[in-house]
Design an enzyme around this catalytic site. Structure first.
Site, PDB file in Angstrom:
ATOM      1  N   LYS A  89      -0.810  34.515 103.628  1.00 53.37           N
ATOM      2  CA  LYS A  89       0.420  35.207 103.966  1.00 53.37           C
ATOM      3  C   LYS A  89       1.617  34.434 103.431  1.00 53.37           C
ATOM      4  O   LYS A  89       1.585  33.201 103.363  1.00 53.37           O
ATOM      5  CB  LYS A  89       0.579  35.296 105.494  1.00 53.37           C
ATOM      6  N   ARG A 108     -10.554  42.692 112.258  1.00 50.73           N
ATOM      7  CA  ARG A 108     -11.575  43.735 112.425  1.00 50.73           C
ATOM      8  C   ARG A 108     -12.976  43.193 112.176  1.00 50.73           C
ATOM      9  O   ARG A 108     -13.953  43.744 112.683  1.00 50.73           O
ATOM     10  CB  ARG A 108     -11.257  44.915 111.510  1.00 50.73           C
TER      11      ARG A 108
END
Length: 467
Positions: free
Chosen positions: A245, A321
């Site tokens: 990020k 996830r």
């Protein structure tokens, strides 16, 4: 911190809740002409959040007026400001207060709960003075229930607010152990390479590069009845992995375990109320750090999940996830009556609905209506989004069963929910909440920082769901 009301037997000052009138607010005759003239001289107009302190004849404090604005136009319309009474907790002088009146259309339960929420301060690293005005629990309200809800909220806020230096997978495990010990629950933790031996390969793959080994936390509360399993994403810090990020996006990633914090907070509330005894409550938390090291999982890797489905990793920053998938597969093996996942999962959810309205996904129309109705009734709003079947093809890549990060960027919250649903199927009902877990700026009862979301919506929906 411990949420608490003022002792009802202790001296307290009256707090009058006032609505504006057509020309000027209608003041209660009980305050007397002296206080009424004083309020008019101070320009008190009963605007939302406006406070007017009332002097006694001797120059002391004799009570206060608090503006709550006009009565809502419709009972089912969300208020513009939740927990409005919490402003009084911030503004009033120290001491004990009691509500002297009950205006029509004013939600006393929400008001009292908001006051408790306003008392919260995160002072682990810096002394921060909390509001010292305390309220007596109004007659007719369930004092223990309000305190239990506030305690769950405080726990979730504390866990989210704590930086990753002091809230890694090990510390999150310790918080879970303390909760289990408080309430007589059993806890089992599978850690490190034991995850591979016990068939949790994706939890291991995501967390193996972290400073602390990854783990799966499994808590079972004593009780009989329907099975309720809560699964919370516990990514204690998210660098994005090798798909790193930018710094601006990484700044708040201590909150990426907000799903875990919320399921622990909800469990705290359920246990304090003794509701866990009427169900089989289970908490599952995959706790990891998504870090960068020589053994970090890579873009293009294909992982085999606990369920046997293969997953092509097209973005290591879509790791939540992956760890949830293994935990959901484990939960689903018991075919619970209700399976709930909570996660700070997608930026797409924030773009769609903003920071304070988390979307949820559920195939059962009646269940979804119950949850959304409970959220609206108890100032814990959620909004249903669809498991949109035509988008299933978007999560099916060429070389594996599933894609963890479909290209294109469209419908990111929906495709993430569809991905998670692939790891359920035996549960009687499944609901997934894509929460933010953070209050970007201070609001009544909600200081800036970690925030509980959807906990009270789920709490108040449970009696109808699990009956």
């Amino acid at each position: 911190m411990i949420p608490e009301f003022a002792d009802s037997d202790a001296p307290s000052l009256p707090l009058w809740l006032i609505r504006p009138g057509e020309a000027e607010p209608v003041l209660p005759p009980e305050i007397g002409p002296f206080a009424a003239n004083w309020a008019r001289a101070q320009g008190f107009a009963a605007k939302p959040g406006q406070v007017c302190l009332l002097p006694s004849a001797e120059g002391g404090l004799d009570g206060a007026l608090f503006g709550i604005g006009p009565e809502p136009a419709a009972a089912d319309r969300p208020a513009r400001e939740r927990f409005a009474l919490a402003r009084a907790a911030e503004a009033l002088p120290a001491g004990n207060w009691h509500l002297a009146n009950r205006p029509q259309g004013f939600d006393l339960t929400q008001g009292a709960l908001g006051w408790l929420f306003a008392q919260y301060r995160f002072d682990r690293y810096k002394r921060i003075e909390a509001p010292r005005a305390r309220i007596v629990c109004p007659d007719g309200l369930d004092r223990d229930r309000l305190i239990a809800m506030a305690a769950g909220e405080y726990l979730a806020r504390d866990l989210i607010n704590t930086p990753a230096s002091d809230m890694g997978p090990g510390e999150l495990e310790q918080a879970a152990r303390e909760l289990a010990q408080r309430h007589g629950a059993e806890i089992e933790v599978t850690c490190g390479d034991d995850l591979l031996a016990r068939n949790f390969p994706m939890i291991h793959a995501v967390g193996r590069a972290g400073a602390q080994p990854p783990r799966l936390i499994d808590i079972r509360f004593p009780g009989e009845g329907p099975r309720l399993t809560l699964v919370g994403k516990g990514v204690c810090f998210d660098t994005g992995g090798l798909d790193i990020k930018p710094s601006a996006s990484m700044a708040l990633m201590k909150k990426d375990m907000g799903g875990a914090a919320n399921v622990l907070g909800l469990a705290e509330t359920l246990a304090r109320l003794g509701l866990h005894r009427a169900m089989q409550l289970r908490i599952l938390i995959p706790a990891v750090e998504n870090a960068i090291s020589a053994n970090a999982f890579r873009p293009g890797d294909v992982l085999t999940s606990r369920k046997g489905l293969t997953v092509e990793v097209n973005n290591t920053d879509a790791e939540g996830r992956l760890v949830l998938a293994d935990a959901l597969a484990l939960a689903d093996e018991e075919a619970p009556d209700l399976l709930v996942s909570m996660a700070t999962l997608t930026g797409a959810a924030r773009v769609a609905l903003g920071p304070e309205l988390p979307p949820f996904f559920c195939d059962d129309d009646a269940l979804a209506a119950t949850i959304q109705g409970a959220g609206r009734a108890h100032a814990d709003p959620v909004w249903r989004l669809p498991f949109w079947e035509p988008y299933e093809a978007m999560i099916e890549p060429a070389i594996a069963d599933l894609d963890n990060a479909p290209s294109g960027g469209f419908a990111g919250a929906i495709t993430a929910a569809l991905f998670l649903r692939r790891f359920t199927g035996q549960a009687r009902a499944y609901a997934h909440f894509d929460i933010y877990g953070w209050q970007p700026s201070a609001a009544p009862g909600r200081p800036k920082g970690g925030a509980g979301q959807a906990m009270r919506a789920i709490l108040h929906a449970l009696p109808e769901i699990l009956r």
